[in-house]
Design an enzyme around this catalytic site. Sequence first.
Site, PDB file in Angstrom:
ATOM      1  N   ARG A  75      -7.574 -14.852   7.995  1.00  0.00           N
ATOM      2  CA  ARG A  75      -7.678 -15.714   9.159  1.00  0.00           C
ATOM      3  C   ARG A  75      -8.799 -16.682   9.109  1.00  0.00           C
ATOM      4  NH1 ARG A  75      -8.162 -10.091  12.445  1.00  0.00           N
ATOM      5  NH2 ARG A  75      -9.025  -9.703  10.472  1.00  0.00           N
TER       6      ARG A  75
ATOM      7  N   LYS B  91       0.978  -1.237  -0.065  1.00  0.00           N
ATOM      8  CA  LYS B  91      -0.037  -0.026   0.196  1.00  0.00           C
ATOM      9  C   LYS B  91       0.807   1.240  -0.088  1.00  0.00           C
ATOM     10  CE  LYS B  91      -3.853  -2.154   2.494  1.00  0.00           C
ATOM     11  NZ  LYS B  91      -3.427  -3.397   2.984  1.00  0.00           N
TER      12      LYS B  91
END
Length: 242
Positions: free
Chosen positions: A216, A62
């Site tokens: 996750r 990013k």
Amino acid sequence: MKKTMMIALDFPTQMDVNTFLDQFPYPEQLTVKIGMELFYRYGPEAVQEIQNKGCSIFLDLKLMDIPNTVYAGMFQLAKLGVDYVTVHTLGGSEMMRAAKRGLVDGSREANKKVPELLGVTELTSISQMALTNEQNCSLTMNEQVVSLANLAKASGCDGVITSAKELNDLVEQVGDDFDYVVPGIRSRDDASEDQKRVATPEQAREHGASAIVVGRPITQNEHPYRSYQKYDDEWNLKKRVD
């Protein structure tokens, strides 16, 4: 971009990554996301070690800085031979154009394929309240994301990172000739945790996602390969016979 499911390798150590990937019989079929945690600790070695297993790499750092700095950063990242990289669209059109030039020039010098440049619109952890009260943005979330995606497309990006909630407007107002990568993916029986704008794999596909990112629910699952298969089945509309 083919319909791709990416696994976010949000682990603190390379050993954790290797232990995780060793549970997959065909790692060369995987596209994995390397984020700040791994890259800041190990640098390019983390990329190379995972590439050696055959995985495609989404390097999600990013970048957001002045155009010259972003150009130089992308020039170096392109030499790693990764498949996707990210910039923040809020950095502006000049910065995104510089990012693209850096990728093209770095890839040419290293004789590598140019990575796909993806612009981050609004993080999936940002709510409408945060957009209004903290970013002081008068637009709705959908309007803001569409505006940033149009800017990214005009500035040379190949696609954007977006939640599934904005996909309908993006496809309609930005076009279906642009890639939409959707994080914040959860199956109906998984917790959303700190993600505010989530969707199931089916919802993302139905609304026009080019790729999804799952972290996750796979990496922290007791049976990660089985969880990966479940998400892959839902994303690709497959029915698995056990």
